[in-house]
Scaffold this active site. Sequence first.
Site: not given
Length: 316
Positions: A51, A303
């Site tokens: 992110k 991720s």
Amino acid sequence: MNTPLPVTLADIRAAEARIRGRVRHTPLMVDPRLSGVLLKQEYRQETGAFKLRGATNAILSLSADELARGVVTASTGNHGRALAHGARACGARAVVCLSHLVPANKVQAIRDLGAEVRVVGQSQDEAMAEVARAVAEEGLIEVPPFDHPAVVAGQGTLGLELLADCAAPSSVLIPLSGGGLAAGVAAAVRSLSPSTRLVGVTMARGAAMAASLAAGQPVEVPELPTLADSLGGGIGLGNRVTFAMCRALLDDVVLVSEDEIAEAMRHIRAATGDAVEGAAAVGVAAILSGRVKPGPATVCILSGANVAPETFARIL
């Protein structure tokens, strides 16, 4: 005539130049236990998740006047942490709205970066309602967790980086939630390696983008507790960017169970020595479960690693 996608390769290249030096080039390692599988260790970003790319690009795209007003977002944890990090680097105020489903370790990590945390409701949608109020009544600038061109372009830089290390992967397995990561990575990879198969992978419990793609339009789904908590939340009935991109670019969407996610978390620990969160493990889960057959160079994007220690201890 095909409708142009809202984020292009040119946008992603511009984001790459904008965030250069502010994010890490994360390793791409061979999985020693799965033939043909490569693990993109994106969890080694400074904030523990991909992110940081999108949030940093979005913040650096704001004007000085907008930064002075402060930024606000809703998050399942990782985007809020990334936005808090980026805002602190720019000297801007950050407000992060979270639901009560967000794990305590992620809430504290956001506070530790100096952001104001508002915990409201039992779903991402309720947190997003608080964002709308803050924008209308307090004048804050919203930086959405996924449905924003600058955020998607920033996530797309992971696709460029991946291709720099593996020029033509046979397939890329991308964790699928609101679609910011999937849309950005798919746009980059499809543009530069058209033969690569692009697969979105998500949990079977409360997968909003998967349900929306199946329905042909954004739909609401109940948000349920899951090991892949970072993949929770809706995509927004008024979705402007990620739904169209995921529909146009993904070759397939695969759902995995909670037990399969847990097994993949254990596999990744054995393969890398690291603890990753459930959302990061869904691609490996798809392979271990036999739902995806790996080719000669199948990349799984890991991720994030912001898993609560007690959760990971229970999984082990």
